[in-house]
Design an enzyme around this catalytic site. Structure first.
Site, short mmCIF file in Angstrom:
data_model
loop_
_atom_site.label_atom_id
_atom_site.label_comp_id
_atom_site.label_asym_id
_atom_site.label_seq_id
_atom_site.Cartn_x
_atom_site.Cartn_y
_atom_site.Cartn_z
CG LEU A 222 42.64 34.80 37.07
CD1 LEU A 222 43.75 34.57 38.00
CD2 LEU A 222 42.32 33.68 36.04
CG HIS A 223 41.05 41.28 39.64
ND1 HIS A 223 41.28 40.52 40.97
CD2 HIS A 223 41.76 42.50 39.91
CE1 HIS A 223 41.71 41.59 41.71
NE2 HIS A 223 41.99 42.66 41.16
NE ARG A 224 46.13 41.84 41.76
CZ ARG A 224 45.82 42.83 42.48
NH1 ARG A 224 45.97 44.10 41.99
NH2 ARG A 224 45.19 42.74 43.57
NE ARG A 257 41.58 43.79 34.64
CZ ARG A 257 41.89 44.95 34.43
NH1 ARG A 257 41.50 45.90 35.21
NH2 ARG A 257 42.77 45.06 33.34
CG ASP A 310 44.80 37.60 40.08
OD1 ASP A 310 43.37 37.96 40.87
OD2 ASP A 310 44.70 37.91 39.15
#
Ligand code: UD1
Length: 394
Positions: A222-224, A257, A310
């Protein structure tokens, strides 16, 4: 022929490695020096942490970059601008015949834009993909890079169609297949030997080829910004994860992030940090780990019950490996993974994520069937086209 290859962020490395190998192979097989390809590998430094960059060079046996621009983090404008300023100096000195960019990250656009203004031909590998969502920085990078590139190497027929609709001439477009799958297939033996399942306590018996021999688990990435920069969206995803992880352990190699955002929102307590608690994953739950190397991640992916992600690249890899993939996005630039592959779009809606996850856990996940050009030979086809276009025609 002097070629500059530009990389910058994690998803670039597995796309450039097969190209470096194909160039090396080609150079070894020819006897006429006029046809040698001299390649210079430039790393912009967009990703710089060991786990986001160097570990991939080691794992993919990529040569050390010839030039490191060291641009680091920043806003999109800062990052893109810094790459352009540094790259321009280098291109003026090196005067290459061609610059190659891959994928859709800020380094891709910055590389293409700098070269085209110096009248250096640009090749874009993984051209033509569209999510049709212009809020994604990657979509802007894809559109602009394709508009200014001279050689557009596409992974699937839908990409050719997108480019034609945007008015790009047929003669610039080359359907070569999926270069990411070149990396996947050529690393499979190494992946099988990596001790990742054991490291996480997931291996029950000796054989790692047999999926029955491992504990069931799901893998998450998950990083979007749409998922992790918005507290409500991130919260909706976590609610689904909590429910799913009551039935199966979920392993989460966390992007820097995302880690930062978890701290900002105070979400860390939902996860067991495997760095602090080294006991193996025997119970259901949500487990956090640092980003993994390419082989480690693929090993976990190849044996997982399902992937929740994602990312762009993971949608392709799961289709080839025939592992159900729930994509936590509203759209995808890889529609073929939905029409032919194992991919399902679930967005960040708690109920939708849970419904699809339980389908998979109940043995009703999608089956995959990938495109015929996803055969591990895309990089060879790219080199053939480039030699034909730049050397033999030129
Ligand atoms: C970038 C790409 C994205 C790709 C992703 C994979 C763009 C626009 N986005 O997103 O397409 O899917 O990489 O990882 O190019 N950071 C670190 N260490 C690092 C790198 C980044 O701590 O080695 C931090 C930065 O400080 C920043 C954040 O992570 O706060 C985002 O990094 P950035 O490269 O801007 O974008 P990604 O989200 O990684």
């Amino acid at each position: 022929m002097k070629v500059i290859l530009v990389v910058g962020a994690r998803p670039n490395f597995m796309k450039i490695a097969p190209l470096c190998r194909a160039i090396r192979k080609r150079n070894q097989s020819i006897h006429d020096n006029r046809y040698i390809i001299h390649n210079i590998l430039v790393h912009t430094g967009q990703h710089y942490d060991y786990e986001m960059s160097k570990i991939f060079f080691e794992d993919l046996e990529l040569p050390e970059p010839d030039i490191y621009l060291g641009v680091g983090s920043g806003t999109h404008a800062e990052q893109t601008g810094r790459i352009m300023i540094e790259l321009e100096k280098m291109l003026l000195k090196e005067k290459p015949d061609l610059l190659v960019v891959v994928g859709d990250v800020n380094s891709t656009l910055a590389g293409a834009l700098t070269a085209v203004k110096l009248h250096i031909p640009v090749a874009h590998v993984e051209a033509g993909l569209r999510s049709f969502d212009r809020t994604m920085p990657e979509e802007i990078n894809r559109l602009l890079t394709d508009a200014i590139s001279d050689y557009l190497f596409t992974p699937s027929p839908d990409a050719n169609e997108n480019l034609k609709k945007e008015g790009i001439e047929d003669k610039k477009i080359f359907l070569v297949g999926n270069i990411m799958i070149d990396s996947l297939l050529s690393n499979m033996e190494k992946v099988k030997k990596s001790g990742t399942l054991k490291k996480f306590g997931l291996k029950k018996e000796q054989s790692i080829d047999d999926r029955q021999q491992t504990t069931d688990y799901a893998l998450l990435t998950l990083h979007r910004p749409t998922n992790v920069d918005d507290k409500d969206a991130f919260g909706r995803i976590i609610n689904a994860l909590i429910k799913i992880s009551q039935h199966v352990p979920i392993i989460f190699p966390v992007h820097p992030r995302t880690k930062k955002q978890m701290q900002v929102f105070g979400f860390q307590h939902y996860f067991v940090d495997l760095k602090k608690d080294t006991s193996s994953i025997i119970n259901n739950g949500l487990y956090l780990t640092d980003p993994l190397s390419y082989s480690e991640f693929l090993n976990l992916m190849a044996h997982a019950k399902m992937i929740l992600t994602d990312s762009g690249g993971i949608q392709e890899e799961t289709t080839v490996l025939d592992i159900p993939c729930l994509t936590l996005r509203e759209n995808t630039e890889w529609p073929i993974t939905i029409t032919q592959g194992t991919n399902v779009l679930v967005g960040n809606d708690t109920q939708k994520i849970e419904n699809e996850a339980f389908k998979v856990l109940n043995g009703k996940g999608k089956k995959g069937n990938c495109s015929e050009l996803w055969d591990g030979k895309a990089s060879d086809r790219i080199i053939e086209v480039l030699l034909e276009q730049l050397v033999f025609k030129g």
